[in-house]
Design an enzyme around this catalytic site. Structure first.
Site, PDB file in Angstrom:
ATOM      1  N   ARG A   1       1.513  -8.821   9.176  1.00 62.03           N
ATOM      2  CA  ARG A   1       2.580  -8.173   9.953  1.00 62.03           C
ATOM      3  C   ARG A   1       2.052  -7.220  11.017  1.00 62.03           C
ATOM      4  O   ARG A   1       2.808  -6.766  11.859  1.00 62.03           O
ATOM      5  CB  ARG A   1       3.532  -7.440   9.000  1.00 62.03           C
ATOM      6  CG  ARG A   1       4.335  -8.411   8.160  1.00 62.03           C
ATOM      7  CD  ARG A   1       5.230  -7.686   7.181  1.00 62.03           C
ATOM      8  NE  ARG A   1       6.355  -7.069   7.837  1.00 62.03           N
ATOM      9  CZ  ARG A   1       7.291  -6.375   7.188  1.00 62.03           C
ATOM     10  NH1 ARG A   1       7.199  -6.213   5.882  1.00 62.03           N
ATOM     11  NH2 ARG A   1       8.283  -5.846   7.841  1.00 62.03           N
TER      12      ARG A   1
ATOM     13  N   PRO B   1       0.766  -1.243   0.000  1.00 58.18           N
ATOM     14  CA  PRO B   1       0.000   0.000   0.000  1.00 58.18           C
ATOM     15  C   PRO B   1       0.799   1.297   0.000  1.00 58.18           C
ATOM     16  O   PRO B   1       1.191   1.793   1.033  1.00 58.18           O
ATOM     17  CB  PRO B   1      -0.811  -0.111   1.298  1.00 58.18           C
ATOM     18  CG  PRO B   1      -0.055  -1.055   2.163  1.00 58.18           C
ATOM     19  CD  PRO B   1       0.976  -1.728   1.349  1.00 58.18           C
ATOM     20  N   GLU B   2       0.992   1.864  -1.160  1.00 54.98           N
ATOM     21  CA  GLU B   2       1.368   3.272  -1.258  1.00 54.98           C
ATOM     22  C   GLU B   2       0.131   3.996  -1.784  1.00 54.98           C
ATOM     23  O   GLU B   2      -0.939   3.400  -1.862  1.00 54.98           O
ATOM     24  CB  GLU B   2       2.575   3.446  -2.194  1.00 54.98           C
ATOM     25  CG  GLU B   2       3.835   2.754  -1.668  1.00 54.98           C
ATOM     26  CD  GLU B   2       5.039   2.944  -2.561  1.00 54.98           C
ATOM     27  OE1 GLU B   2       5.199   4.038  -3.118  1.00 54.98           O
ATOM     28  OE2 GLU B   2       5.821   1.992  -2.707  1.00 54.98           O
TER      29      GLU B   2
ATOM     30  N   HIS C   1      -4.882 -14.298   9.924  1.00 54.75           N
ATOM     31  CA  HIS C   1      -4.590 -12.883  10.173  1.00 54.75           C
ATOM     32  C   HIS C   1      -5.767 -11.971   9.838  1.00 54.75           C
ATOM     33  O   HIS C   1      -5.578 -10.798   9.561  1.00 54.75           O
ATOM     34  CB  HIS C   1      -3.342 -12.468   9.404  1.00 54.75           C
ATOM     35  CG  HIS C   1      -2.135 -13.276   9.775  1.00 54.75           C
ATOM     36  ND1 HIS C   1      -1.545 -13.218  11.021  1.00 54.75           N
ATOM     37  CD2 HIS C   1      -1.424 -14.201   9.084  1.00 54.75           C
ATOM     38  CE1 HIS C   1      -0.523 -14.060  11.073  1.00 54.75           C
ATOM     39  NE2 HIS C   1      -0.433 -14.671   9.909  1.00 54.75           N
TER      40      HIS C   1
END
Length: 295
Positions: free
Chosen positions: A125, A2-3, A106
């Site tokens: 993460r 994600p940018e 997750h």
DNA sequence: ACTGTACCCTGTAGGC
DNA sequence: TGCCTACAGGGTACAG
């Protein structure tokens, strides 16, 4: 993933699922991600209607009927997936394909919307986070107070970059990675924009400003390059790296056009240039550039 | 004030 | 097969 272009893609994908819908129930499966969710996170969401959904830098902002704003950040590995019970083919969002039989380990937050849609946040993460902030306090919030200009807005100009860079000692790469200067750029798009502009990431940021403090031709080129690279990436749905591929074509494809990112040792992506892409490290992050056409 | 480093966390790829 | 290391698109806290 994600940018800016990826967050924009996610925003566009979530908007029709969220805007106008209310949170029927919310599953919060941990006390925190990168940060704690905050007191009564679930209770403050349930019953709230999503009035607006927008992007600022790499943040997703859902304006709620309660006057609060749901702030969401994807970190490095965060993804949203939408499940529509009535449609078998609508399980995809952005670069993510929902496989209900795998990878649920997750899944940290699940929104059950009044429309029937289920929106799941998955983040191995856990560098992403969600918070609720009163809408009228957003601009003063620590996360947003110091953010720089939006690269696709009118505020980004050669004059702006020149002014910010004039007293800087850092490299162009570090300068552009700084969210206080341009908000939303990340490692991929800084590398690609610098290549597009023909500028070395190692060059001093101060090269954007001349002795009188006026923008140089390099600054003009850089502004154009940043815009063109981001616009193209948004149009292609962002970049998808080592993720699931979407057979319907809804996943991002900008990674197929990388000129330098992740291409160490390969020939430069610029037409007519036969330079080789080099990898170096700036502030602990990999940097890719062509030693021939980036000066 | 600025700049670089270590760190947060998990998964994966590659060398041995 | 396993173990080890390095590395990954984010940002922050801290030391110098």
């Amino acid at each position: 993933m994600p940018e800016l272009p990826e967050v924009e893609t996610v925003c566009q994908g979530l908007a029709p699922q969220m805007i106008g819908a209310t949170f029927r129930t919310v599953e919060q499966r941990r006390a925190n991600l990168r940060f704690p969710f905050g007191r009564d996170f679930k209770a403050r969401l349930v019953g709230a209607e999503v009035a607006t959904l927008r992007r600022r830098a790499k943040y997703l902002l859902a304006g709620l009927s309660t006057g609060e704003c749901l702030v969401m950040h994807l970190g490095m590995s965060g993804r949203f997936l939408v499940h529509q019970p009535r449609s078998k083919s609508a399980d995809t969002l952005g670069d993510y394909i929902y496989d209900s039989g795998a990878n649920t380990k997750h899944d940290h937050v699940v929104f059950h919307m009044s429309s029937g849609a289920t929106i799941t946040y998955n983040d191995p993460r856990r560098f992403g986070f969600m918070l609720l902030v009163p809408e009228n306090m957003l601009d003063d919030h620590a996360l947003f107070r110091h953010l720089g200009v939006e690269p696709l807005g009118n505020e980004l100009s050669a004059i702006y970059l020149s002014a910010k860079a004039s007293a800087r000692r850092s490299s162009l790469k570090s300068f552009l990675m700084d969210q206080r200067i341009v908000a939303g750029l990340g490692n991929i798009y800084v590398c690609e924009a610098l290549h597009h502009a023909g500028l070395s990431p190692n060059r001093a940021a101060a090269c954007l400003s001349d002795r009188l403090g006026n923008p140089t031709a390099r600054a003009e080129r850089l502004v154009i390059a940043i815009r063109e690279v981001l616009q193209k990436a948004v149009a292609l749905g962002g970049s998808t790296l080592r993720n699931y591929r979407d057979p319907s074509g809804a996943s991002g494809s900008f990674q197929e056009t990388f000129a330098v990112y992740g291409r160490a040792g390969e020939v430069c992506g610029r037409k007519g240039c036969d330079g080789l892409v080099k990898r170096s490290v700036h502030q602990g992050r990999s940097t890719f550039h062509c030693g021939r056409c980036q000066r």
